[in-house]
Design a protein around this motif. Structure first.
Motif, PDB file in Angstrom:
ATOM      1  N   LYS A 101       1.245  -1.189   0.128  1.00  0.00           N
ATOM      2  CA  LYS A 101       0.451  -0.404   0.243  1.00  0.00           C
ATOM      3  C   LYS A 101       1.238   1.614  -0.130  1.00  0.00           C
ATOM      4  O   LYS A 101       0.798   2.378  -0.542  1.00  0.00           O
ATOM      5  CB  LYS A 101      -1.266  -0.016   0.931  1.00  0.00           C
ATOM      6  CG  LYS A 101      -2.168  -1.480   1.560  1.00  0.00           C
ATOM      7  CD  LYS A 101      -2.963  -0.641   2.812  1.00  0.00           C
ATOM      8  CE  LYS A 101      -4.413  -2.739   2.474  1.00  0.00           C
ATOM      9  NZ  LYS A 101      -5.004  -1.709   0.977  1.00  0.00           N
ATOM     10  N   ASP A 102       2.375   1.042   0.185  1.00  0.00           N
ATOM     11  CA  ASP A 102       2.927   2.634   0.368  1.00  0.00           C
ATOM     12  C   ASP A 102       3.683   2.939  -1.042  1.00  0.00           C
ATOM     13  O   ASP A 102       4.466   1.816  -1.348  1.00  0.00           O
ATOM     14  CB  ASP A 102       4.385   1.524   1.269  1.00  0.00           C
ATOM     15  CG  ASP A 102       4.841   2.958   1.342  1.00  0.00           C
ATOM     16  OD1 ASP A 102       4.821   3.859   1.205  1.00  0.00           O
ATOM     17  OD2 ASP A 102       5.943   2.775   2.216  1.00  0.00           O
ATOM     18  N   SER A 103       3.139   4.000  -1.020  1.00  0.00           N
ATOM     19  CA  SER A 103       3.979   4.205  -2.552  1.00  0.00           C
ATOM     20  C   SER A 103       4.984   5.083  -2.770  1.00  0.00           C
ATOM     21  O   SER A 103       5.568   5.546  -4.142  1.00  0.00           O
ATOM     22  CB  SER A 103       2.606   5.559  -3.193  1.00  0.00           C
ATOM     23  OG  SER A 103       2.412   6.616  -2.361  1.00  0.00           O
ATOM     24  N   LYS A 104       5.725   5.439  -1.673  1.00  0.00           N
ATOM     25  CA  LYS A 104       6.673   5.673  -1.435  1.00  0.00           C
ATOM     26  C   LYS A 104       7.834   5.323  -1.864  1.00  0.00           C
ATOM     27  O   LYS A 104       8.039   4.113  -1.789  1.00  0.00           O
ATOM     28  CB  LYS A 104       7.588   6.095  -0.442  1.00  0.00           C
ATOM     29  CG  LYS A 104       6.818   7.363   0.241  1.00  0.00           C
ATOM     30  CD  LYS A 104       6.207   8.729  -0.603  1.00  0.00           C
ATOM     31  CE  LYS A 104       5.064  10.349   0.080  1.00  0.00           C
ATOM     32  NZ  LYS A 104       5.900  10.209   1.063  1.00  0.00           N
ATOM     33  N   GLU A 105       8.873   5.542  -2.571  1.00  0.00           N
ATOM     34  CA  GLU A 105      10.263   4.658  -2.567  1.00  0.00           C
ATOM     35  C   GLU A 105      11.155   3.994  -1.952  1.00  0.00           C
ATOM     36  O   GLU A 105      10.441   4.569  -0.625  1.00  0.00           O
ATOM     37  CB  GLU A 105      11.570   4.890  -3.451  1.00  0.00           C
ATOM     38  CG  GLU A 105      10.527   5.865  -5.126  1.00  0.00           C
ATOM     39  CD  GLU A 105      11.700   6.298  -5.903  1.00  0.00           C
ATOM     40  OE1 GLU A 105      13.128   5.777  -5.750  1.00  0.00           O
ATOM     41  OE2 GLU A 105      11.667   6.862  -7.031  1.00  0.00           O
ATOM     42  N   TRP A 106      11.362   2.379  -1.531  1.00  0.00           N
ATOM     43  CA  TRP A 106      12.398   2.323  -0.820  1.00  0.00           C
ATOM     44  C   TRP A 106      13.889   3.237  -0.213  1.00  0.00           C
ATOM     45  O   TRP A 106      14.074   4.252  -1.554  1.00  0.00           O
ATOM     46  CB  TRP A 106      12.867   1.018  -1.225  1.00  0.00           C
ATOM     47  CG  TRP A 106      13.294  -0.089  -0.187  1.00  0.00           C
ATOM     48  CD1 TRP A 106      14.204  -0.041   0.689  1.00  0.00           C
ATOM     49  CD2 TRP A 106      12.183  -1.072   0.341  1.00  0.00           C
ATOM     50  NE1 TRP A 106      14.249  -1.137   1.617  1.00  0.00           N
ATOM     51  CE2 TRP A 106      13.155  -1.311   1.807  1.00  0.00           C
ATOM     52  CE3 TRP A 106      11.233  -1.192   0.726  1.00  0.00           C
ATOM     53  CZ2 TRP A 106      12.712  -2.815   2.997  1.00  0.00           C
ATOM     54  CZ3 TRP A 106      10.426  -2.507   0.914  1.00  0.00           C
ATOM     55  CH2 TRP A 106      11.168  -3.020   2.007  1.00  0.00           C
ATOM     56  N   ASP A 107      13.491   3.234   1.115  1.00  0.00           N
ATOM     57  CA  ASP A 107      14.649   4.328   0.944  1.00  0.00           C
ATOM     58  C   ASP A 107      16.252   3.717   0.818  1.00  0.00           C
ATOM     59  O   ASP A 107      16.521   2.784   0.927  1.00  0.00           O
ATOM     60  CB  ASP A 107      15.224   4.215   2.986  1.00  0.00           C
ATOM     61  CG  ASP A 107      16.337   4.832   3.694  1.00  0.00           C
ATOM     62  OD1 ASP A 107      17.036   5.530   2.690  1.00  0.00           O
ATOM     63  OD2 ASP A 107      15.778   5.412   4.343  1.00  0.00           O
ATOM     64  N   HIS A 108      16.172   5.144  -0.107  1.00  0.00           N
ATOM     65  CA  HIS A 108      18.425   4.490  -0.663  1.00  0.00           C
ATOM     66  C   HIS A 108      19.200   4.117  -0.074  1.00  0.00           C
ATOM     67  O   HIS A 108      20.341   3.780  -0.471  1.00  0.00           O
ATOM     68  CB  HIS A 108      18.093   5.636  -1.830  1.00  0.00           C
ATOM     69  CG  HIS A 108      17.430   5.717  -2.772  1.00  0.00           C
ATOM     70  ND1 HIS A 108      16.705   4.765  -3.865  1.00  0.00           N
ATOM     71  CD2 HIS A 108      16.597   6.233  -2.771  1.00  0.00           C
ATOM     72  CE1 HIS A 108      16.002   4.796  -4.447  1.00  0.00           C
ATOM     73  NE2 HIS A 108      15.646   6.200  -4.131  1.00  0.00           N
ATOM     74  N   ALA A 109      19.095   4.989   1.514  1.00  0.00           N
ATOM     75  CA  ALA A 109      20.088   4.093   2.572  1.00  0.00           C
ATOM     76  C   ALA A 109      20.297   2.429   2.842  1.00  0.00           C
ATOM     77  O   ALA A 109      21.366   2.116   3.092  1.00  0.00           O
ATOM     78  CB  ALA A 109      19.861   4.826   4.079  1.00  0.00           C
ATOM     79  N   VAL A 110      19.183   1.875   2.453  1.00  0.00           N
ATOM     80  CA  VAL A 110      19.118   0.416   3.134  1.00  0.00           C
ATOM     81  C   VAL A 110      18.745  -0.833   1.617  1.00  0.00           C
ATOM     82  O   VAL A 110      18.456   0.435   0.795  1.00  0.00           O
ATOM     83  CB  VAL A 110      18.015   0.323   4.138  1.00  0.00           C
ATOM     84  CG1 VAL A 110      19.001   1.365   5.516  1.00  0.00           C
ATOM     85  CG2 VAL A 110      16.608   0.934   3.654  1.00  0.00           C
ATOM     86  N   SER A 111      19.236  -1.717   2.104  1.00  0.00           N
ATOM     87  CA  SER A 111      18.640  -2.913   0.845  1.00  0.00           C
ATOM     88  C   SER A 111      17.147  -2.822   1.150  1.00  0.00           C
ATOM     89  O   SER A 111      16.264  -2.650   2.342  1.00  0.00           O
ATOM     90  CB  SER A 111      19.620  -3.447   0.645  1.00  0.00           C
ATOM     91  OG  SER A 111      19.202  -5.036  -0.053  1.00  0.00           O
ATOM     92  N   SER A 112      16.410  -2.990   0.291  1.00  0.00           N
ATOM     93  CA  SER A 112      15.011  -3.921   0.021  1.00  0.00           C
ATOM     94  C   SER A 112      14.832  -5.460  -0.177  1.00  0.00           C
ATOM     95  O   SER A 112      13.769  -5.863  -0.657  1.00  0.00           O
ATOM     96  CB  SER A 112      14.452  -3.036  -1.184  1.00  0.00           C
ATOM     97  OG  SER A 112      14.659  -3.842  -2.575  1.00  0.00           O
ATOM     98  N   ASP A 113      16.024  -5.885  -0.189  1.00  0.00           N
ATOM     99  CA  ASP A 113      16.552  -7.537  -0.196  1.00  0.00           C
ATOM    100  C   ASP A 113      16.337  -7.870   1.001  1.00  0.00           C
ATOM    101  O   ASP A 113      18.068  -7.698   1.158  1.00  0.00           O
ATOM    102  CB  ASP A 113      17.717  -8.043  -0.756  1.00  0.00           C
ATOM    103  CG  ASP A 113      17.701  -9.377  -1.326  1.00  0.00           C
ATOM    104  OD1 ASP A 113      17.550  -9.886  -1.081  1.00  0.00           O
ATOM    105  OD2 ASP A 113      18.334  -8.991  -1.630  1.00  0.00           O
TER     106      ASP A 113
END
Length: 233
Positions: free
Chosen positions: A117-129
């Motif tokens: 539900k979150d429309s914002k991009e993943w924080d680029h300071a951390v990994s989404s994996d």
């Protein structure tokens, strides 16, 4: 406001025992009066920097919608210029007592629905994996360290009065490093945890040493554990 959101807001008002003062008092007792090892949690509670909200149905899409709204407001109002730390605590006072595996499944189910539900991009300071050592969960464009707590946890420090999810901005840990306090705080927490239970939480590791996803539920997991959250969805 969407029809779904209006429905959830009305439902939250009817939560059994949904009294912010009562819930905050119960968690204050848990943190301050039961030798809780986290000195940061003690500071947050003592300085009245705990934002606490109650929700129905851990793991549901309805909860994800209202919780996301609350977290977006929390991030928007957070003072990133201050040295004061705040924690957002989502509490599920109507939930049953879960086993550790049941709670872990519902925790990740809730995080997955939040992400969708979150429309914002993943924080680029951390990994989404979640397999990456630099993974941290991102909500509203900000990285969060998640702490799942529930009465059925094997770790005393996680045996909260009700099932709950604490959302701690990752920025706070970086701020501690900037202030030169991170190692002192970390070591003190681990010493207190060992004094409370006879051993430190075996899942605790410094950020970047291993994926912090393994720490979120509080359950001890092995090297073959796979995070239920699928990045990129």
């Amino acid at each position: 406001m969407s029809v779904l959101l209006e429905k959830v807001e009305r439902g939250r008002a009817n939560l059994k025992g949904f009294n912010p003062a009562r819930l905050k008092s119960d968690f204050k007792n848990f943190i301050l009066n039961k030798d809780h090892p986290c000195i940061m949690a003690k500071t947050v509670i003592s300085m009245d920097q705990l934002e606490i909200m109650a929700y129905h149905d851990l793991g549901s899409a309805e909860t994800a919608e209202i919780l996301l709204k609350d977290l977006e407001t929390y991030v928007k109002n957070y003072d990133f210029e201050s040295n004061d730390f705040r924690t957002f605590l989502a509490v599920f006072p109507e939930s049953i007592k879960y086993s550790e595996i049941e709670f872990e499944k519902l925790l990740w189910k809730q995080l997955e629905k939040l992400h969708k539900k979150d429309s914002k991009e993943w924080d680029h300071a951390v990994s989404s994996d979640p397999e990456n050592d630099n993974f941290s969960f991102s909500i509203a464009g900000k990285a969060f360290y998640i702490v799942g707590m529930h009465p059925g946890s094997s770790r005393k420090a996680r045996q909260s009065p009700y099932p709950a999810i604490a959302f701690n901005l990752h920025w706070q840990f970086e701020k501690l490093r900037e202030m030169g306090s991170f190692e002192m705080v970390r070591d003190r927490i681990r010493e207190r945890d060992k004094a409370l239970q006879g051993s430190i939480n075996p899942m605790l590791e410094d950020f970047g040493s291993n994926s912090e996803a393994k720490q979120y539920s509080g359950r001890k997991v092995g090297n073959d554990w796979k995070c239920p959250f699928l990045s990129g969805n």
